[in-house]
Design a protein around this motif. Structure first.
Motif, mmCIF file in Angstrom:
data_model
loop_
_atom_site.group_PDB
_atom_site.id
_atom_site.type_symbol
_atom_site.label_atom_id
_atom_site.label_comp_id
_atom_site.label_asym_id
_atom_site.label_seq_id
_atom_site.Cartn_x
_atom_site.Cartn_y
_atom_site.Cartn_z
ATOM 1 N N TYR A 35 0.826 -1.207 0.000
ATOM 2 C CA TYR A 35 0.000 0.000 0.000
ATOM 3 C C TYR A 35 0.864 1.263 0.000
ATOM 4 O O TYR A 35 0.537 2.260 -0.651
ATOM 5 N N ARG A 36 1.978 1.208 0.726
ATOM 6 C CA ARG A 36 2.895 2.347 0.723
ATOM 7 C C ARG A 36 3.473 2.564 -0.674
ATOM 8 O O ARG A 36 3.521 3.692 -1.178
ATOM 9 N N GLN A 37 3.903 1.472 -1.307
ATOM 10 C CA GLN A 37 4.486 1.567 -2.640
ATOM 11 C C GLN A 37 3.459 2.053 -3.664
ATOM 12 O O GLN A 37 3.814 2.740 -4.629
ATOM 13 N N ALA A 38 2.180 1.729 -3.427
ATOM 14 C CA ALA A 38 1.121 2.167 -4.346
ATOM 15 C C ALA A 38 0.788 3.648 -4.176
ATOM 16 O O ALA A 38 0.008 4.189 -4.969
ATOM 17 N N GLY A 39 1.354 4.308 -3.168
ATOM 18 C CA GLY A 39 1.183 5.750 -3.029
ATOM 19 C C GLY A 39 0.154 6.204 -2.026
ATOM 20 O O GLY A 39 -0.156 7.401 -1.954
ATOM 21 N N TYR A 40 -0.370 5.283 -1.220
ATOM 22 C CA TYR A 40 -1.382 5.672 -0.235
ATOM 23 C C TYR A 40 -0.731 6.293 1.002
ATOM 24 O O TYR A 40 0.385 5.948 1.378
ATOM 25 N N THR A 41 -1.454 7.213 1.624
ATOM 26 C CA THR A 41 -0.983 7.897 2.829
ATOM 27 C C THR A 41 -1.577 7.274 4.084
ATOM 28 O O THR A 41 -0.921 7.217 5.127
ATOM 29 N N LEU A 42 -2.838 6.839 4.000
ATOM 30 C CA LEU A 42 -3.545 6.298 5.154
ATOM 31 C C LEU A 42 -4.056 4.900 4.849
ATOM 32 O O LEU A 42 -4.473 4.606 3.728
ATOM 33 N N VAL A 43 -4.042 4.034 5.876
ATOM 34 C CA VAL A 43 -4.625 2.702 5.784
ATOM 35 C C VAL A 43 -5.652 2.601 6.906
ATOM 36 O O VAL A 43 -5.336 2.858 8.068
ATOM 37 N N GLN A 44 -6.887 2.253 6.559
ATOM 38 C CA GLN A 44 -7.954 2.213 7.550
ATOM 39 C C GLN A 44 -8.599 0.820 7.592
ATOM 40 O O GLN A 44 -8.563 0.075 6.614
ATOM 41 N N SER A 45 -9.193 0.518 8.745
ATOM 42 C CA SER A 45 -9.926 -0.742 8.882
ATOM 43 C C SER A 45 -10.897 -0.626 10.042
ATOM 44 O O SER A 45 -10.785 0.274 10.881
ATOM 45 N N HIS A 46 -11.886 -1.530 10.083
ATOM 46 C CA HIS A 46 -12.846 -1.629 11.174
ATOM 47 C C HIS A 46 -12.881 -3.068 11.683
ATOM 48 O O HIS A 46 -12.767 -4.013 10.896
ATOM 49 N N HIS A 47 -13.037 -3.201 12.986
ATOM 50 C CA HIS A 47 -13.070 -4.528 13.609
ATOM 51 C C HIS A 47 -14.036 -4.512 14.786
ATOM 52 O O HIS A 47 -14.217 -3.474 15.429
ATOM 53 N N ARG A 48 -14.633 -5.679 15.101
ATOM 54 C CA ARG A 48 -15.476 -5.750 16.289
ATOM 55 C C ARG A 48 -14.686 -5.246 17.499
ATOM 56 O O ARG A 48 -13.512 -5.583 17.674
#
Length: 392
Positions: free
Chosen positions: A108-121
């Motif tokens: 994801y970093r190499q693809a150029g994204y700045t933020l990584v988000q997720s949701h979990h119980r």
């Protein structure tokens, strides 16, 4: 999707697959993976889903057997959303999620994204802990058809990561982070290294409990604890609290308190203070270690002693509040069985509310409330649910 094959050790690997192959795997295996969750059935959707943008999928394999997957997709101009990871139950508990994370984050970093988000119980510590260890921060809670979710965000930009600390009150705004927040902070240059005060350990009349590596834990009277706290508070904290600019107008009610000092080499290395919160709850209200004693696993070794003492007093629950971005404390708390139960803003900042339940039925109840499990057995009975024999 183009991407690398990721070796995960012990005969496991993650192989890039198409979005269609991922959906096919979901149709075949998601019942076995997520069948114990508690979802609300909306029925058929009324609208088509929005386009996903760029997608990333890996199939998780043991030999040639597909045993799970990971799927993420673009969400806006700078964010990739880790939407779905599933592993068959018989392959869980082997560290696969922790081993997969750094590889997909690098993609994801190499693809150029700045933020990584997720949701979990909110009570799914098995996933939340490796996410926090990887650098994600707790960013919110939402109630949805699957239950109560925690929102996690990883910033791949260190300046924004600093801004998240500022928002939670865990760190002061300085340098480029302050500028990006629109604050004209005066640069006072490199501050001289502060001399850490050394406070001799007060006489406690005993050897204390062994915390390993020369550290001991000592129960002390409240006045002794408060004296030590007043002398070492500035050295122990770098967080930013609101200044009420006034003395307290109402006397604080007296409640039962338990105070401990941690000693090392004849000096105070840190402390822990707990107090009664309500009729069945104790509050771990203050824990700190001086900087030279951090990063040595003290908090993890301290927790069982404090929890055992509070359990022996008859409390059913233990509560604590921590800055939402203070992963150094959140991780050992979650490992010890605490569950994320809320967020609140107070004079210290944005605080995560954690609860530890000594009663296993109440722990199961928290899992049911979050949607991680269905209410069954004694939990269902205490909720007044009259379930059929197949679910009771």
């Amino acid at each position: 999707m183009e991407g690398p094959v990721i070796p995960l050790g012990d005969g496991y690997e993650a192989r890039p697959i198409s979005f269609g192959a991922y959906r096919d795997a979901c149709a075949r295996l998601e019942g076995r993976i997520f069948g114990g969750n508690w979802l609300y059935a909306f029925g058929p959707p009324a609208k088509p889903p929005p386009p996903l943008g760029e997608t990333f999928q890996w199939g998780l394999y043991h030999g040639e057997d597909l045993i799970g997957w990971h799927h993420a997709h673009q969400q806006g101009e700078r964010t990739v959303y880790m939407a779905d990871t599933g592993i068959l139950p018989e392959h869980q508990g082997r560290g696969l999620y922790s081993r997969l994370l750094p590889h997909v984050l690098a993609v994801y970093r190499q693809a150029g994204y700045t933020l990584v988000q997720s949701h979990h119980r909110a009570t799914n510590n098995r996933v939340i802990i490796p996410k926090l260890r990887a650098g994600f921060f707790l960013q919110g809670l939402n109630l949805y058809e699957g239950g109560l979710n925690v929102a996690l965000t990883l910033s791949l930009d260190e300046t924004y990561r600093g801004a998240m600390h500022v928002r939670s009150g865990f760190r002061q705004a300085v340098g480029e982070t302050a500028r990006r927040l629109g604050l004209n902070v005066v640069d006072l240059g490199e501050a001289p290294a502060a001399t850490m005060p050394r406070v001799p350990m007060p006489e406690t009349g005993g050897e204390g409990l062994d915390l390993g590596y020369g550290y001991t834990l000592h129960r002390v009277a409240t006045d002794i604890y408060r004296d030590v706290y007043a002398r070492l508070e500035d050295a122990a904290y770098s967080s930013v609290s609101f200044d009420w600019a006034a003395t307290e107008q109402v006397a604080t009610p007296e409640v039962p308190r338990w105070n401990w000092l941690i000693a090392h080499g004849g000096e105070v290395a840190g402390w822990q203070s707990s107090k009664q919160w309500d009729a069945r709850t104790a509050m771990m209200s203050n824990t700190a270690f001086l900087p030279r004693h951090r990063g040595k696993g003290l908090y993890t070794r301290l927790l069982p002693f404090v929890l055992d003492a509070l359990k022996a007093e008859g409390y059913s629950l233990v509560r604590s509040h921590h800055h939402a971005t203070n992963n150094a404390v959140l991780i050992p708390k979650l490992r010890a069985g605490f569950r994320i139960q809320g967020l609140q803003t107070d004079e210290h900042g944005v605080m995560a509310v954690l609860i530890h339940a000594f009663d296993p039925v109440y722990r199961d109840y928290m899992d049911a409330r979050s949607g991680l499990t269905r209410p069954r057995g004694e939990v269902a009975r205490r909720l007044g649910l009259d379930l059929g024999e197949d679910e009771a």
